[in-house]
Design a protein around this motif. Structure first.
Motif, mmCIF file in Angstrom:
data_model
loop_
_atom_site.group_PDB
_atom_site.id
_atom_site.type_symbol
_atom_site.label_atom_id
_atom_site.label_comp_id
_atom_site.label_asym_id
_atom_site.label_seq_id
_atom_site.Cartn_x
_atom_site.Cartn_y
_atom_site.Cartn_z
ATOM 1 N N ALA A 1 0.814 -1.221 0.000
ATOM 2 C CA ALA A 1 0.000 0.000 0.000
ATOM 3 C C ALA A 1 0.846 1.270 0.000
ATOM 4 C CB ALA A 1 -0.908 0.002 1.222
ATOM 5 N N ASN A 2 2.160 1.112 -0.058
ATOM 6 C CA ASN A 2 3.068 2.265 0.034
ATOM 7 C C ASN A 2 2.727 3.131 1.250
ATOM 8 O OD1 ASN A 2 4.625 1.755 -2.365
ATOM 9 N ND2 ASN A 2 2.846 2.402 -3.569
ATOM 10 N N ASP A 3 2.537 2.468 2.363
ATOM 11 C CA ASP A 3 2.133 3.112 3.612
ATOM 12 C C ASP A 3 3.362 3.725 4.280
ATOM 13 O OD1 ASP A 3 1.318 3.765 6.176
ATOM 14 O OD2 ASP A 3 0.193 1.923 6.506
ATOM 15 N N ALA A 4 3.582 5.020 4.038
ATOM 16 C CA ALA A 4 4.779 5.688 4.547
ATOM 17 C C ALA A 4 4.780 5.778 6.062
ATOM 18 C CB ALA A 4 4.893 7.090 3.945
ATOM 19 N N THR A 5 3.614 5.937 6.669
ATOM 20 C CA THR A 5 3.528 6.029 8.126
ATOM 21 C C THR A 5 3.974 4.727 8.774
ATOM 22 O OG1 THR A 5 1.728 7.644 8.024
ATOM 23 C CG2 THR A 5 1.967 6.412 10.072
ATOM 24 N N SER A 6 3.504 3.606 8.231
ATOM 25 C CA SER A 6 3.905 2.309 8.764
ATOM 26 C C SER A 6 5.386 2.037 8.510
ATOM 27 C CB SER A 6 3.056 1.192 8.157
ATOM 28 O OG SER A 6 1.720 1.261 8.620
ATOM 29 N N ALA A 7 5.880 2.431 7.343
ATOM 30 C CA ALA A 7 7.291 2.220 7.023
ATOM 31 C C ALA A 7 8.183 2.991 7.978
ATOM 32 C CB ALA A 7 7.568 2.633 5.578
ATOM 33 N N SER A 8 7.796 4.216 8.281
ATOM 34 C CA SER A 8 8.566 5.043 9.206
ATOM 35 C C SER A 8 8.557 4.456 10.601
ATOM 36 C CB SER A 8 7.987 6.459 9.227
ATOM 37 O OG SER A 8 8.657 7.273 10.162
ATOM 38 N N PHE A 9 7.389 3.985 11.033
ATOM 39 C CA PHE A 9 7.276 3.381 12.361
ATOM 40 C C PHE A 9 8.106 2.109 12.447
ATOM 41 C CE2 PHE A 9 4.962 0.544 15.352
ATOM 42 C CZ PHE A 9 5.149 1.282 16.503
ATOM 43 N N LEU A 10 8.071 1.313 11.392
ATOM 44 C CA LEU A 10 8.813 0.053 11.365
ATOM 45 C C LEU A 10 10.315 0.300 11.465
ATOM 46 C CD1 LEU A 10 8.365 -3.023 11.017
ATOM 47 C CD2 LEU A 10 8.640 -2.688 8.555
ATOM 48 N N ALA A 11 10.755 1.437 10.957
ATOM 49 C CA ALA A 11 12.184 1.754 10.941
ATOM 50 C C ALA A 11 12.681 2.348 12.248
ATOM 51 C CB ALA A 11 12.479 2.723 9.796
ATOM 52 N N GLU A 12 11.804 2.611 13.193
ATOM 53 C CA GLU A 12 12.209 3.220 14.466
ATOM 54 C C GLU A 12 13.198 2.329 15.209
ATOM 55 O OE1 GLU A 12 9.605 4.882 17.290
ATOM 56 O OE2 GLU A 12 8.348 5.891 15.831
ATOM 57 N N LYS A 13 14.255 2.945 15.716
ATOM 58 C CA LYS A 13 15.246 2.241 16.519
ATOM 59 C C LYS A 13 15.490 3.028 17.801
ATOM 60 C CE LYS A 13 15.799 -0.814 13.267
ATOM 61 N NZ LYS A 13 15.010 -2.029 13.329
ATOM 62 N N PRO A 14 15.367 2.398 18.964
ATOM 63 C CA PRO A 14 14.941 1.016 19.133
ATOM 64 C C PRO A 14 13.453 0.843 18.860
ATOM 65 C CG PRO A 14 15.138 2.080 21.258
ATOM 66 C CD PRO A 14 15.638 3.059 20.241
ATOM 67 N N ALA A 15 13.074 -0.320 18.398
ATOM 68 C CA ALA A 15 11.667 -0.592 18.093
ATOM 69 C C ALA A 15 10.877 -0.664 19.402
ATOM 70 C CB ALA A 15 11.548 -1.904 17.326
ATOM 71 N N PRO A 16 9.868 0.185 19.582
ATOM 72 C CA PRO A 16 9.154 0.223 20.864
ATOM 73 C C PRO A 16 8.453 -1.074 21.236
ATOM 74 C CG PRO A 16 8.040 1.564 19.200
ATOM 75 C CD PRO A 16 9.355 1.190 18.632
ATOM 76 N N TRP A 17 8.095 -1.885 20.242
ATOM 77 C CA TRP A 17 7.381 -3.135 20.526
ATOM 78 C C TRP A 17 8.319 -4.271 20.943
ATOM 79 C CZ3 TRP A 17 8.059 -0.998 15.700
ATOM 80 C CH2 TRP A 17 8.831 -1.726 14.810
ATOM 81 N N GLU A 18 9.607 -4.029 20.891
ATOM 82 C CA GLU A 18 10.565 -5.077 21.251
ATOM 83 C C GLU A 18 10.806 -5.158 22.756
ATOM 84 O OE1 GLU A 18 11.845 -7.427 19.600
ATOM 85 O OE2 GLU A 18 11.311 -6.895 17.556
ATOM 86 N N SER A 19 10.292 -4.193 23.499
ATOM 87 C CA SER A 19 10.539 -4.193 24.947
ATOM 88 C C SER A 19 9.286 -3.742 25.696
ATOM 89 C CB SER A 19 11.722 -3.293 25.298
ATOM 90 O OG SER A 19 11.507 -1.970 24.808
#
Length: 232
Positions: free
Chosen positions: A68-86
């Protein structure tokens, strides 16, 4: 409210799609879009899950966002550190509803298997309701609410529809169909609502209860949380 408004975001810890052998978890866009809105407006977000630690991200939702070329999701996925990992263990928030303005449950099929029957989650929801806080969920996220009948009885709600579940071919893999269970929970005095067509945006606000039907409704749920917490 000021910029210090705080939201407790509850993700699933479940990573297997019934007996299909396929992975599941929480759905990328259903967290990414509300997250983007809330963070941009100065909200503080705390992520929790039943088990704590890494919360499983449904890989199919990553592919859907790319398609879907979802830029918002792509940006969130690229966050480091990933907030959902902890994420923090859900049990650590019992008795702390006063610290937050809302509790929010993103979807993905995972909540159908753990949050739908999780006693800690249900106790926490009751604490938020008793404290007069906002309770929000999107897509399969409302599965977390179905066991809290006193919250849903007589209310207007939405969630992933039977037609949508059948369209993705997973109705047979689910422990129940969410639309059916929501109808049961709201009773004759309430009602389940959905968009005119499958996959259409639908957000239902009934007092401090906010529900969204599907991934297309995630941004609208984020906006509704802002309005419910801050007014206007």
């Amino acid at each position: 409210m000021t910029g210090s408004s705080k939201i407790l975001v509850v993700l699933t810890s479940h990573d297997k799609l019934g007996d299909t052998g396929k992975p599941t978890g929480w759905y990328l866009s259903e967290l990414a879009h509300p997250y983007d809105i809330l963070i941009t407006l100065g909200f503080g977000l705390t992520l929790a899950s039943p088990k704590g630690g890494p919360a499983p991200l449904d890989p199919s939702s990553i592919e859907a966002a790319k398609s879907a070329n979802d830029a918002t999701s792509a940006s969130f996925l690229a966050e480091k550190p990933a907030p959902w990992e902890s994420t923090a263990p859900l049990s650590s928030f019992l008795g702390r509803a006063s610290e937050f303005d809302a509790i929010f449950f993103p979807g993905g099929h995972g909540p159908m298997f753990d949050l739908a029957t999780d006693s800690t989650s249900q106790a926490l929801i009751r604490e938020f309701v008793d404290a007069g806080k906002v309770v929000a969920a999107v897509c399969h996220g409302p599965a977390a609410l179905v066991g809290v009948r006193e919250l849903l009885k007589g209310k207007r709600v939405t969630g992933f529809s039977n037609d949508e579940e059948r369209a993705v071919g997973l109705d047979g893999a689910m422990p129940f169909l969410l639309e059916d269970r929501l109808w049961e929970a709201v009773g004759q005095e309430g009602g389940y609502e959905k968009a005119t067509e499958p996959w259409g945006e639908k957000v239902v606000v009934d007092g401090k209860l906010i529900t969204g039907q599907n991934p297309a409704s995630a941004k609208g749920v984020g906006e509704a949380i802002v309005k419910a917490v801050r007014g206007g």
